[in-house]
Scaffold this motif. Structure first.
Motif, PDB file in Angstrom:
ATOM      1  N   ARG A  16       0.835  -1.216   0.000  1.00  0.00           N
ATOM      2  CA  ARG A  16       0.000   0.000   0.000  1.00  0.00           C
ATOM      3  C   ARG A  16       0.863   1.257   0.000  1.00  0.00           C
ATOM      4  N   SER A  19       2.463   1.625  -3.462  1.00  0.00           N
ATOM      5  CA  SER A  19       1.434   2.005  -4.427  1.00  0.00           C
ATOM      6  C   SER A  19       1.018   3.462  -4.253  1.00  0.00           C
ATOM      7  N   TYR A  20       0.771   3.863  -3.028  1.00  0.00           N
ATOM      8  CA  TYR A  20       0.345   5.235  -2.757  1.00  0.00           C
ATOM      9  C   TYR A  20       1.409   6.247  -3.188  1.00  0.00           C
ATOM     10  N   ASN A  21       2.634   6.027  -2.737  1.00  0.00           N
ATOM     11  CA  ASN A  21       3.704   6.985  -3.045  1.00  0.00           C
ATOM     12  C   ASN A  21       4.012   7.051  -4.533  1.00  0.00           C
ATOM     13  N   THR A  23       1.967   6.303  -7.004  1.00  0.00           N
ATOM     14  CA  THR A  23       0.810   6.920  -7.660  1.00  0.00           C
ATOM     15  C   THR A  23       0.866   8.439  -7.494  1.00  0.00           C
ATOM     16  N   GLN A  24       1.255   8.897  -6.310  1.00  0.00           N
ATOM     17  CA  GLN A  24       1.384  10.333  -6.061  1.00  0.00           C
ATOM     18  C   GLN A  24       2.440  10.973  -6.962  1.00  0.00           C
ATOM     19  N   GLU A  25       3.414  10.171  -7.377  1.00  0.00           N
ATOM     20  CA  GLU A  25       4.468  10.662  -8.270  1.00  0.00           C
ATOM     21  C   GLU A  25       4.072  10.547  -9.748  1.00  0.00           C
ATOM     22  N   GLY A  26       2.853  10.088 -10.009  1.00  0.00           N
ATOM     23  CA  GLY A  26       2.349  10.061 -11.377  1.00  0.00           C
ATOM     24  C   GLY A  26       2.431   8.728 -12.093  1.00  0.00           C
ATOM     25  N   ASN A  28       1.350   4.785 -12.924  1.00  0.00           N
ATOM     26  CA  ASN A  28       0.183   3.916 -12.946  1.00  0.00           C
ATOM     27  C   ASN A  28       0.632   2.597 -12.313  1.00  0.00           C
TER      28      ASN A  28
END
Length: 98
Positions: A16, A19-21, A23-26, A28
């Motif tokens: 998690r 995935s979160y970090n 995703t925050q960096e752009g 997929n």
């Protein structure tokens, strides 16, 4: 278009967080928490990078790496491990991991 990353990691908190970090960096991000399902996804879909844990249920990370390379899949792979296993890590690097 965002780069596609596959995270194969069975520790829920770590998967998690990654995935979160990412995703925050752009990026997929796709997460698989089982070795067998992670291998199947990596062998059927195209990713720009795979983050691969070593200790996984079903199929370990080194076996996944070896099978992907045998299939000719050249996706860059970063091996994640908290375990000290120099011989296996060297083998993983020789088989195309990073």
């Amino acid at each position: 278009m965002a780069q596609r990353l596959l995270v194969i990691e069975d520790e829920p908190t770590l998967s998690r967080l990654l995935s979160y970090n990412l995703t925050q960096e752009g990026f997929n991000v796709t997460v698989e928490e089982h070795g067998t399902s992670g291998y199947e996804r990596a062998s059927k879909e195209t990713f720009d990078l795979i983050l691969l844990d070593v200790m996984l249920p079903g199929m370990n990370g080194f076996d996944i790496l070896e099978k992907l390379r045998q299939q000719g899949i050249k996706t860059p792979i970063i091996i994640l491990t908290a375990k000290k296993c120099r011989r296996r890590s060297r083998s993983g690097l020789e088989n195309g991991g990073g």
